[in-house]
Enzyme design. Sequence first.
Site, PDB file in Angstrom:
ATOM      1  N   LYS A  32       0.861  -1.188   0.000  1.00  0.00           N
ATOM      2  CA  LYS A  32       0.000   0.000   0.000  1.00  0.00           C
ATOM      3  C   LYS A  32       0.896   1.236   0.000  1.00  0.00           C
ATOM      4  O   LYS A  32       1.768   1.384   0.836  1.00  0.00           O
ATOM      5  CB  LYS A  32      -0.895   0.019   1.238  1.00  0.00           C
ATOM      6  CG  LYS A  32      -1.793   1.254   1.316  1.00  0.00           C
ATOM      7  CD  LYS A  32      -2.815   1.128   2.428  1.00  0.00           C
ATOM      8  CE  LYS A  32      -2.385   1.700   3.740  1.00  0.00           C
ATOM      9  NZ  LYS A  32      -2.373   3.171   3.817  1.00  0.00           N
ATOM     10  N   ASP A  59      -3.444   4.319  -1.979  1.00  0.00           N
ATOM     11  CA  ASP A  59      -4.414   4.769  -0.972  1.00  0.00           C
ATOM     12  C   ASP A  59      -4.396   6.297  -0.895  1.00  0.00           C
ATOM     13  O   ASP A  59      -3.794   6.873   0.009  1.00  0.00           O
ATOM     14  CB  ASP A  59      -4.009   4.122   0.366  1.00  0.00           C
ATOM     15  CG  ASP A  59      -4.887   4.525   1.530  1.00  0.00           C
ATOM     16  OD1 ASP A  59      -6.027   4.971   1.307  1.00  0.00           O
ATOM     17  OD2 ASP A  59      -4.416   4.395   2.675  1.00  0.00           O
ATOM     18  N   LYS A  61      -7.401   8.173  -1.310  1.00  0.00           N
ATOM     19  CA  LYS A  61      -8.700   8.603  -0.750  1.00  0.00           C
ATOM     20  C   LYS A  61      -9.250   9.861  -1.432  1.00  0.00           C
ATOM     21  O   LYS A  61      -9.452  10.898  -0.792  1.00  0.00           O
ATOM     22  CB  LYS A  61      -8.574   8.864   0.749  1.00  0.00           C
ATOM     23  CG  LYS A  61      -8.134   7.658   1.571  1.00  0.00           C
ATOM     24  CD  LYS A  61      -8.174   7.980   3.053  1.00  0.00           C
ATOM     25  CE  LYS A  61      -7.792   6.819   3.928  1.00  0.00           C
ATOM     26  NZ  LYS A  61      -6.374   6.451   3.888  1.00  0.00           N
ATOM     27  N   ASP A  64     -13.684  14.805  -4.275  1.00  0.00           N
ATOM     28  CA  ASP A  64     -13.788  16.119  -4.925  1.00  0.00           C
ATOM     29  C   ASP A  64     -15.038  16.074  -5.812  1.00  0.00           C
ATOM     30  O   ASP A  64     -15.802  15.116  -5.760  1.00  0.00           O
ATOM     31  CB  ASP A  64     -12.509  16.399  -5.739  1.00  0.00           C
ATOM     32  CG  ASP A  64     -12.213  17.898  -5.883  1.00  0.00           C
ATOM     33  OD1 ASP A  64     -13.173  18.667  -6.118  1.00  0.00           O
ATOM     34  OD2 ASP A  64     -11.050  18.287  -5.776  1.00  0.00           O
ATOM     35  N   THR A 119     -11.735   5.667  10.779  1.00  0.00           N
ATOM     36  CA  THR A 119     -11.787   5.150  12.158  1.00  0.00           C
ATOM     37  C   THR A 119     -11.388   6.230  13.172  1.00  0.00           C
ATOM     38  O   THR A 119     -11.608   6.075  14.359  1.00  0.00           O
ATOM     39  CB  THR A 119     -10.888   3.909  12.330  1.00  0.00           C
ATOM     40  OG1 THR A 119      -9.654   4.157  11.664  1.00  0.00           O
ATOM     41  CG2 THR A 119     -11.534   2.682  11.728  1.00  0.00           C
ATOM     42  N   ARG A 211       2.981  -1.189  10.767  1.00  0.00           N
ATOM     43  CA  ARG A 211       4.080  -1.294  11.740  1.00  0.00           C
ATOM     44  C   ARG A 211       4.397  -2.691  12.263  1.00  0.00           C
ATOM     45  O   ARG A 211       5.577  -2.972  12.501  1.00  0.00           O
ATOM     46  CB  ARG A 211       3.826  -0.300  12.889  1.00  0.00           C
ATOM     47  CG  ARG A 211       4.032   1.135  12.418  1.00  0.00           C
ATOM     48  CD  ARG A 211       3.339   2.150  13.288  1.00  0.00           C
ATOM     49  NE  ARG A 211       1.890   2.039  13.199  1.00  0.00           N
ATOM     50  CZ  ARG A 211       1.043   2.767  13.904  1.00  0.00           C
ATOM     51  NH1 ARG A 211       1.502   3.643  14.773  1.00  0.00           N
ATOM     52  NH2 ARG A 211      -0.263   2.608  13.746  1.00  0.00           N
TER      53      ARG A 211
HETATM   54  O1  C5P Z   1       0.932   0.598  11.138  1.00  0.00           O
HETATM   55  P1  C5P Z   1      -0.492   0.147  11.014  1.00  0.00           P
HETATM   56  O2  C5P Z   1      -0.640  -1.362  10.886  1.00  0.00           O
HETATM   57  O3  C5P Z   1      -1.378   0.722  12.090  1.00  0.00           O
HETATM   58  O4  C5P Z   1      -0.943   0.757   9.614  1.00  0.00           O
HETATM   59  C1  C5P Z   1      -2.273   0.697   9.177  1.00  0.00           C
HETATM   60  C2  C5P Z   1      -2.393   1.389   7.862  1.00  0.00           C
HETATM   61  O5  C5P Z   1      -3.771   1.406   7.495  1.00  0.00           O
HETATM   62  C3  C5P Z   1      -1.930   2.843   7.866  1.00  0.00           C
HETATM   63  O6  C5P Z   1      -1.399   3.106   6.558  1.00  0.00           O
HETATM   64  C4  C5P Z   1      -3.199   3.623   8.101  1.00  0.00           C
HETATM   65  O7  C5P Z   1      -3.158   4.891   7.514  1.00  0.00           O
HETATM   66  C5  C5P Z   1      -4.226   2.755   7.363  1.00  0.00           C
HETATM   67  N1  C5P Z   1      -5.597   2.915   7.833  1.00  0.00           N
HETATM   68  C6  C5P Z   1      -5.985   2.681   9.139  1.00  0.00           C
HETATM   69  N2  C5P Z   1      -7.291   2.843   9.512  1.00  0.00           N
HETATM   70  C7  C5P Z   1      -8.208   3.237   8.609  1.00  0.00           C
HETATM   71  C8  C5P Z   1      -7.837   3.480   7.279  1.00  0.00           C
HETATM   72  C9  C5P Z   1      -6.509   3.315   6.924  1.00  0.00           C
HETATM   73  O8  C5P Z   1      -5.161   2.312   9.959  1.00  0.00           O
HETATM   74  N3  C5P Z   1      -9.469   3.338   8.983  1.00  0.00           N
END
Ligand code: C5P
Length: 232
Positions: A32, A59, A61, A64, A119, A211
Amino acid sequence: MGKDVIVACDFSSKEQVFTFLDKFTGRKPFVKIGMELYYAEGPEIVRQIKARGHKIFLDLKLHDIPNTVKKAMAVLSGLDVDMCNVHAAGTSAMMKAALEGLTRPDGSRPLLIAVTQLTSTDEDSMRRELLIDRPLDQVVMSYARTAKEAGLDGVVCSPLEAGKVHQACGDGFVTVTPGVRFADGDVGDQKRVTTPEKAKELGSDYIVVGRPITAAADPVAAYERCVKEFVG
Ligand code: C5P
């Protein structure tokens, strides 16, 4: 729907992302690319990662007016990504325009999914600032149904909502779910988390994992563990 693990490459430079991807000498993960990396490096980073053989979820998003989104999507479609997204809040006219822009002359196109409510938005801020009075889960399901009716392929949601989305929109409607952590790992800033195994049980089609893989001492082992738990 083929289940897969998508690695969130939340890096701010191509040096960092390539140092990370160079560790993967066997299997090429689905990656991603988010706003941070895209705005830092531009479309060339998408071409370069694609040329290394990775599938890409771009990603960005989009949200517009329909005409602007349609034209922007036509550009992104030319980058040959595998999945991209828009905000469902842009309404079905915008989502339909996005689909039109994304569809290539030969009729092929990347998967298009919708962000329902972020979220980071809670019921309180939805009510006070967006003037939406319904419970959050009702809003998410309604946005998912609107996205489905507009012709989109799926939504980004919590693994905890994946089952409900499939009930409302059908099993073929894709659920892409972040908020995944190993049972013995750090939660970080994610509030509602599930393990890859649980996400599989709940019916997620794709898990987005950042992460727990990118910050692991051994990212390749962490990725393989995710795949083993989620895909089997
Ligand atoms: O590091 P982590 O596993 O928390 O990364 C989750 C990824 O998913 C990040 O790129 C974050 O921006 C994305 N994301 C999220 N929650 C959402 C939409 C996207 O954590 N509702």
